[in-house]
Write an enzyme that holds these catalytic residues in place. Structure first.
Site: not given
Ligand code: AMP
Length: 545
Positions: A330, A437, A442
């Site tokens: 992001e 992680k 993920w």
């Protein structure tokens, strides 16, 4: 009163055009998927990107259409980056590590018109071809000699398509705010979300990445992104390298320590970038062989936290400075970068490493703040911690197809919990969500738990991450059996087979009579982690994928 300067749009095509003119003989070197090393110059890369833009036009690709890629870091992927965005289409890099359902989801959600695919990933697409019927064709990124015998409908050969086109192509003058590329994040709950970058955000991020105080990339640099081009655009390095005419080295499919070390030595790489997992493999190889990193000035580490021992080994044994950085898809992804200030020259080594262990400091272009549970902005004292929020011209405003409001008062809530100190250094203290992680990717604890709960002999389940020497973290499963049941761990794992990606498989199953809960009845992962603080994974080699 308005300024009177030119309003030149910031376009991705201008990056490769610049490199082709001002750094025409600077090399781009790739380890190809077929095997041999390939090398050519920015001049040739630009020519071939224009040729590929003609291919896309011939295939009927329209402005704004999404073109998927399932590919390693190589020159052909580099060309797809520039040709798609440059001609006004959107380069959708697909992460091949997504599990099948997510792979199908992102291809359909993005409505990919074509998918460019490396030989390695052809079977992945063959397995899901029935569920991605709207894709008009698959371009296999190889030459006619290596074309596989594939079941994919409308399979085309990259080099055959290229051979039929000229490089006579003028990049269109697009709106700088037009979409240029798309990356999906695999969130903890629900479906992956698309981050839709623009030409403007990408070019500004490239300036940001090159600054001396960030990754310090210039025409002196030989950049080796081990971080894949399908993960947050290889941290923007394919764009940043062109912006300043840096030589770039792309490692293809071979990310093991030996292959990476060979490339570093052969090409004299001086800036290398990747997640801790790949550096563990490189350091293990150097340890075994007595290899050195003489050409390397800096090692960029991000994606998950860099450990003290890793920072110390790179710096003290191999004389390569660690640049610890934080970011997310992001944020394009650069958010904070841990370069030191002039005043830090007087710190002791221990103090300096203490600072480098933090996730980096704020850079121009990304504003940071931390916010407490009641929405109040917390002090920058290095002690108070709250949710990290960011804003700036290369930070996401909304997800692709506008899936819900994401901003909080104009800021993007990152889901990371952190401290900020008076120097601007940020340190992650926890994750708002309990994602695991593993190898820089993920694993959703919630998704795993939901699958486990469908086993009839399971009453309650929690998945937490535990430290692993190679993958950073691996999931373990803690289960409360259903009343009267006595399930076997192996049974439960077998139940997960086919329901989850192979590498999500928990490394161990523990049985308990009850799980700790919070006041609102949720499982308290924090307490569970504390209870299992002394737990060690059963096998050192666990978690291969
Ligand atoms: P992704 O969008 O897949 O790149 O994942 C972004 C997330 O990775 C961030 O929100 C952080 O939780 C984590 N992350 C990235 N860099 C670091 C770092 N240097 N230390 C700890 N966590 C990190």
């Amino acid at each position: 009163m308005q300024g009177l300067m030119m309003d030149t749009p910031l376009l991705i095509s201008s990056l490769i055009e610049f490199a082709a003119v001002y750094h025409s003989d600077t090399e781009l070197v790739s380890r190809t998927v077929e095997g041999p090393i390939h090398r050519y110059t920015y001049h040739e890369a630009h020519d071939r990107s224009q040729q590929l833009a003609n291919v896309l036009t011939r295939l009927g690709v329209q402005e704004g259409e999404r073109i998927g890629t399932l590919a390693w870091n190589t020159y052909r992927h580099f060309e797809v980056y520039y040709a798609t965005s440059g001609m006004g289409a959107v380069c959708h890099t697909i992460n091949p590590r997504l599990f099948t359902e997510q792979l199908i989801y992102v291809i359909n959600h993005a409505e990919d018109a074509f998918i460019f695919v490396d030989l390695t990933f052809v079977p992945l697409l063959e397995a899901v071809q029935e569920q991605i019927k709207d894709v008009r064709g698959f371009v296999i990124m190889t030459d006619s000699e290596h074309m596989p015998d594939t079941k994919l409908p409308n399979a085309l050969c990259y080099e055959e398509l290229m051979a039929a086109e000229s490089n006579d192509y003028a990049w269109p003058a697009l709106d700088e705010n037009a979409a240029s590329s798309l990356c999906y994040t695999s969130g903890t709950t629900g479906n992956p979300k698309g981050v839709l970058f623009s030409h403007r955000s990408t070019v500004l991020h490239s300036y940001g990445a090159c600054m001396a105080d960030t990754l310090n990339i210039s025409s002196q640099s030989v950049v080796l992104p081990v971080v894949p081009m399908f993960h947050a655009n290889a941290w923007g390095l394919p764009y940043a390298a062109a912006l300043c005419g840096a030589k770039m080295v792309m490692p293809g499919a071979q990310l093991d320590g030996e292959s990476i070390h060979q490339l570093i030595e052969a090409e004299q790489a001086n800036v290398i970038a990747g997640v801790p997992t790949v550096w563990l493999m490189l350091l293990a190889y150097l340890e075994q062989t007595g290899g050195r990193l003489d050409s390397v000035d800096s090692v960029v580490i991000g994606g998950s936290a860099a450990a003290r021992s890793m920072i110390e080994t790179f710096q003290n044994r191999y004389d390569a400075t660690v640049i610890h950085a934080w970011g997310m898809t992001e944020t394009s992804p650069l958010g904070t970068v841990g370069t030191l200030k002039r005043k830090h020259a007087t710190l002791t080594e221990d103090e300096r490493i203490g600072l480098q262990l933090k996730q980096g400091r704020g850079i121009y272009g990304v504003d940071l703040r931390i916010v407490g549970p009641d929405g109040n902005v917390l002090p920058r004292d290095g002690v108070a911690f709250g949710e990290l929020q960011v804003r700036g011209p290369w930070v996401v405003r909304s997800y692709f197809k506008h899936e819900g409001e994401v901003l909080d008062d104009g800021w993007f809530p990152t889901g990371d919990v952190a401290t900020l100190d008076a120097e601007g250094f940020m340190q992650i203290t926890d994750r708002a969500k309990d994602v695991i992680k593993s190898g820089g990717e993920w694993i959703s604890s919630i998704d795993l738990e939901n699958e486990v709960l469908s086993h009839p002999e399971v009453a309650e389940a929690a998945v937490i991450g535990v430290p692993h020497p190679k993958w950073d973290e691996r999931p373990i499963l803690v289960v409360v059996p259903a009343p009267g049941a006595e399930p076997e761990g192996a049974d439960i794992l077998q139940h997960l087979e086919g329901r989850i990606a192979k590498w999500w498989m928990p490394d161990d199953v523990l049985f308990v009579e009850e799980l700790p809960h919070t006041a609102t009845g949720k499982i308290s992962k924090m307490t569970l982690r504390e209870q299992l603080a002394d737990y060690r994974l059963p096998t050192a080699g666990a978690g291969e994928r």
